[in-house]
Enzyme design. Sequence first.
Site, PDB file in Angstrom:
ATOM      1  N   GLU A 196      -6.537  51.992  64.258  1.00 31.62           N
ATOM      2  CA  GLU A 196      -6.846  51.074  65.366  1.00 31.62           C
ATOM      3  C   GLU A 196      -7.316  51.862  66.586  1.00 31.62           C
ATOM      4  O   GLU A 196      -6.622  52.794  67.002  1.00 31.62           O
ATOM      5  CB  GLU A 196      -5.609  50.244  65.706  1.00 31.62           C
ATOM      6  CG  GLU A 196      -5.239  49.313  64.550  1.00 31.62           C
ATOM      7  CD  GLU A 196      -4.037  48.410  64.843  1.00 31.62           C
ATOM      8  OE1 GLU A 196      -3.491  48.453  65.957  1.00 31.62           O
ATOM      9  OE2 GLU A 196      -3.659  47.662  63.940  1.00 31.62           O
ATOM     10  N   HIS A 242      -5.349  43.306  67.191  1.00 30.98           N
ATOM     11  CA  HIS A 242      -3.887  43.460  67.313  1.00 30.98           C
ATOM     12  C   HIS A 242      -3.361  42.605  68.476  1.00 30.98           C
ATOM     13  O   HIS A 242      -2.754  43.117  69.428  1.00 30.98           O
ATOM     14  CB  HIS A 242      -3.520  44.944  67.513  1.00 30.98           C
ATOM     15  CG  HIS A 242      -2.109  45.265  67.091  1.00 30.98           C
ATOM     16  ND1 HIS A 242      -1.753  46.410  66.437  1.00 30.98           N
ATOM     17  CD2 HIS A 242      -0.938  44.566  67.224  1.00 30.98           C
ATOM     18  CE1 HIS A 242      -0.448  46.415  66.198  1.00 30.98           C
ATOM     19  NE2 HIS A 242       0.065  45.299  66.673  1.00 30.98           N
TER      20      HIS A 242
HETATM   21  P1  NAD Z   1      11.771  41.783  60.278  1.00 28.67           P
HETATM   22  O1  NAD Z   1      12.449  43.108  60.157  1.00 28.67           O
HETATM   23  O2  NAD Z   1      12.506  40.642  60.910  1.00 28.67           O
HETATM   24  O3  NAD Z   1      11.291  41.286  58.830  1.00 28.67           O
HETATM   25  C1  NAD Z   1      10.764  42.133  57.857  1.00 28.67           C
HETATM   26  C2  NAD Z   1      11.239  41.623  56.503  1.00 28.67           C
HETATM   27  O4  NAD Z   1      10.659  42.451  55.499  1.00 28.67           O
HETATM   28  C3  NAD Z   1      12.774  41.714  56.326  1.00 28.67           C
HETATM   29  O5  NAD Z   1      13.312  40.452  55.946  1.00 28.67           O
HETATM   30  C4  NAD Z   1      12.959  42.736  55.222  1.00 28.67           C
HETATM   31  O6  NAD Z   1      14.039  42.420  54.349  1.00 28.67           O
HETATM   32  C5  NAD Z   1      11.628  42.646  54.488  1.00 28.67           C
HETATM   33  N1  NAD Z   1      11.345  43.852  53.722  1.00 28.67           N
HETATM   34  C6  NAD Z   1      11.591  45.147  54.053  1.00 28.67           C
HETATM   35  N2  NAD Z   1      11.199  45.955  53.052  1.00 28.67           N
HETATM   36  C7  NAD Z   1      10.706  45.159  52.083  1.00 28.67           C
HETATM   37  C8  NAD Z   1      10.153  45.405  50.805  1.00 28.67           C
HETATM   38  N3  NAD Z   1      10.027  46.659  50.331  1.00 28.67           N
HETATM   39  N4  NAD Z   1       9.742  44.363  50.076  1.00 28.67           N
HETATM   40  C9  NAD Z   1       9.841  43.080  50.536  1.00 28.67           C
HETATM   41  N5  NAD Z   1      10.392  42.783  51.742  1.00 28.67           N
HETATM   42  C10 NAD Z   1      10.802  43.808  52.505  1.00 28.67           C
HETATM   43  O7  NAD Z   1      10.398  42.071  61.029  1.00 28.67           O
HETATM   44  P2  NAD Z   1       9.519  41.024  61.864  1.00 28.67           P
HETATM   45  O8  NAD Z   1       9.968  41.030  63.286  1.00 28.67           O
HETATM   46  O9  NAD Z   1       9.430  39.744  61.121  1.00 28.67           O
HETATM   47  O10 NAD Z   1       8.102  41.781  61.841  1.00 28.67           O
HETATM   48  C11 NAD Z   1       7.304  41.797  60.658  1.00 28.67           C
HETATM   49  C12 NAD Z   1       6.109  42.713  60.853  1.00 28.67           C
HETATM   50  O11 NAD Z   1       5.270  42.207  61.889  1.00 28.67           O
HETATM   51  C13 NAD Z   1       6.465  44.155  61.265  1.00 28.67           C
HETATM   52  O12 NAD Z   1       5.597  45.043  60.583  1.00 28.67           O
HETATM   53  C14 NAD Z   1       6.141  44.179  62.746  1.00 28.67           C
HETATM   54  O13 NAD Z   1       5.861  45.487  63.207  1.00 28.67           O
HETATM   55  C15 NAD Z   1       4.914  43.287  62.750  1.00 28.67           C
HETATM   56  N6  NAD Z   1       4.548  42.721  64.060  1.00 28.67           N
HETATM   57  C16 NAD Z   1       3.211  42.694  64.383  1.00 28.67           C
HETATM   58  C17 NAD Z   1       2.809  42.147  65.587  1.00 28.67           C
HETATM   59  C18 NAD Z   1       1.355  42.127  65.956  1.00 28.67           C
HETATM   60  O14 NAD Z   1       1.027  42.278  67.119  1.00 28.67           O
HETATM   61  N7  NAD Z   1       0.426  41.900  65.044  1.00 28.67           N
HETATM   62  C19 NAD Z   1       3.767  41.594  66.467  1.00 28.67           C
HETATM   63  C20 NAD Z   1       5.109  41.616  66.094  1.00 28.67           C
HETATM   64  C21 NAD Z   1       5.483  42.183  64.880  1.00 28.67           C
END
Ligand code: NAD
Length: 265
Positions: free
Chosen positions: A244, A262
């Site tokens: 990015e 993003h």
């Molecule tokens: P979270 O930790 O609440 O949820 C992630 C889920 O993934 C968890 O339930 C976990 O059990 C699961 N997980 C972990 N390893 C796994 C695997 N190997 N297989 C299947 N499931 C698995 O996180 P969140 O707050 O929901 O965020 C999710 C994603 O979104 C993260 O990567 C975060 O960085 C990203 N995010 C992006 C933005 C953006 O600006 N685009 C904003 C916020 C969050």
Amino acid sequence: MLRGVATVDVKLDLSPQNLLDVIGGYDAVIVRSATKIDAEVIDNAPRLKVIGRAGTGFDNIDVDAATRKGILVVNAPESNTLAAAEHTMALLLAMARNIPVANASLKAGRWERSLFVGVELHGKTLGVLGLGRIGTLVAQRAAAFGMRLLAYDPYVSRNRAAQLGIELVETVDQICQQSDFISVHLPKTSETKAMLGAQQFSLMRPGVRIVNVARGGLIDEVALADALQTGKVAGAALDVFDQEPPDPGPMFDNEAVVVTPHLGA
Ligand code: NAD
């Protein structure tokens, strides 16, 4: 608020070398997702006591290296959860209804209704990879659109998913085989990197549509570009990229691909 208790310097757009040069002077650092606090930065920061991540993922911070030096790493996991979930729905709908390309066409003076017929979400299956905070909010919102919900997340109980009206499956392959739309909400770890690659695309339903508002690299971008090229994947909506800002490759010329820089946070 911090300014009331400490000297605060705001340094935006530091190059990696600039960061290495200045980090030694600080007791604390707050970063968003773009700045990498790796072992080399930590080795150059003898005063550092805390690394604050203004957002969710830790993938830009070497937590092990920080821990070895006794540096606390803290994040703000709830800070942008709703924004990310709503942005996912915005991209899902924009892709399904061909909004960006229809908008560009009409503003260019054309009236091309038949070219941009969309697809309905109602009655379609949404496969959610990662049923955490954002995945759950997205699933709840998709349910309101009449979608059938599947999720893959080995760390979530079947009961918890059932309470939310979501069928938990055992493998990523099942998500690939049964979904019309797939939305990725995983953290970026060694386990999840390229979770959707060529092998998974080969299992998907023809005409599947993919959304990634989680992290670049969870989907193999080359495999996705190939699957779009062959028509196996009918659309992709991406807020995050391997690199990015991304290099505008062939995917950017593809009208079936909707991109945002993003913005989920
Ligand atoms: P979270 O930790 O609440 O949820 C992630 C889920 O993934 C968890 O339930 C976990 O059990 C699961 N997980 C972990 N390893 C796994 C695997 N190997 N297989 C299947 N499931 C698995 O996180 P969140 O707050 O929901 O965020 C999710 C994603 O979104 C993260 O990567 C975060 O960085 C990203 N995010 C992006 C933005 C953006 O600006 N685009 C904003 C916020 C969050």
